[in-house]
Design an enzyme around this catalytic site. Structure first.
Site, mmCIF file in Angstrom:
data_model
loop_
_atom_site.group_PDB
_atom_site.id
_atom_site.type_symbol
_atom_site.label_atom_id
_atom_site.label_comp_id
_atom_site.label_asym_id
_atom_site.label_seq_id
_atom_site.Cartn_x
_atom_site.Cartn_y
_atom_site.Cartn_z
ATOM 1 N N LYS A 1 -2.420 14.027 10.425
ATOM 2 C CA LYS A 1 -2.702 15.462 10.594
ATOM 3 C C LYS A 1 -1.651 16.253 9.816
ATOM 4 C CE LYS A 1 -4.119 18.152 14.590
ATOM 5 N NZ LYS A 1 -3.919 18.263 16.036
ATOM 6 N N VAL A 2 -2.140 17.106 8.927
ATOM 7 C CA VAL A 2 -1.262 17.835 8.006
ATOM 8 C C VAL A 2 -1.573 19.329 8.115
ATOM 9 C CG1 VAL A 2 -0.635 18.101 5.566
ATOM 10 C CG2 VAL A 2 -1.298 15.848 6.431
#
Ligand code: E4P
Length: 218
Positions: free
Chosen positions: A87-88
């Site tokens: 998750k960015v």
């Protein structure tokens, strides 16, 4: 539409899993902190424990905010298990990191999405999932569901493959409306998933069936 549970709490993940409808899990640094999971070793071990509980995509968020830090963390997270999705956050470095890890066969979830423009950029970068935050938009007196519908329309027109993961779900109705608006996935607190079960006419109807059965069989 896929169902993910939005928590780092193993008991809640297990309960959602036992329902038989769970497709994955999302976490974020706040949810990890809420469970008291601190320090790199414990964080990685906790993600491993989640992967062992659920056979589905597990989003694990990077803490670094610069490109180098994000790709280094992303690689370490991806090594935990094949089901890990990195998750960015939607930032300039985040977009570049999504492009880089995608090119290195690591799947991503672009998080903190609040506009259609951000959604286009994330899809162009090759994000596997896109997380628009419905509840936080509603908190600002805008309509989070309208954003899901707008992104769904754009992605269909443009043929983008990124899956729309409706996040920041607060109520069972959010789940229903996200489904109507074209979300591919919802990630929800366990309480919102369980809320979908409830209807007073179901309870009244079941009580009546059982009473009639008892009367006829006594
Ligand atoms: C999940 O990916 C998000 O981090 C989460 O849904 C945010 O939810 P919140 O707005 O309730 O914190």
């Amino acid at each position: 539409m896929k169902f993910f549970v939005d928590t780092a709490n193993l008991e809640q993940i297990r309960e959602a899993q036992d329902l038989g409808i769970l497709d994955g899990v999302t976490t974020n640094p706040s949810l990890m902190a809420k469970e008291g999971i601190t320090g790199e070793v414990n964080v990685l071990a906790h993600y491993k424990a989640i992967c062992e509980l659920v056979d589905g995509d597990i989003s694990a968020e990077v803490i670094g905010t610069d490109f180098e830090g994000m790709i280094k963390e992303g690689q370490a997270l991806a090594e935990i298990h094949e089901n890990i999705v990195v998750k960015v956050p939607m930032t300039k470095d985040g977009v570049t990191a999504i492009r880089w890890v995608t090119d290195h066969d690591i799947r991503t979830n672009c998080t903190l999405i609040f506009s259609a423009g951000q959604a286009i950029l994330a899809a162009k970068a090759g994000a596997t999932y896109l997380s628009p935050f419905i509840g936080r938009i509603d908190d600002m007196n805008w309509d989070g569901i309208e954003l899901i519908a707008q992104i769904a329309e754009i992605y269909t027109i443009q043929g983008y493959q990124t899956e729309i993961l409706a996040a920041s779900i607060r109520t069972p109705l959010h789940i229903v409306r996200a489904a109507e608006a074209g979300a591919d996935v919802v990630t929800c607190p366990l309480s919102s998933i369980l809320g979908l079960l409830k209807h007073p006419l179901t309870d009244i109807g079941l009580a009546q069936f059982l009473a009639d059965h008892k009367k006829a069989n006594s």
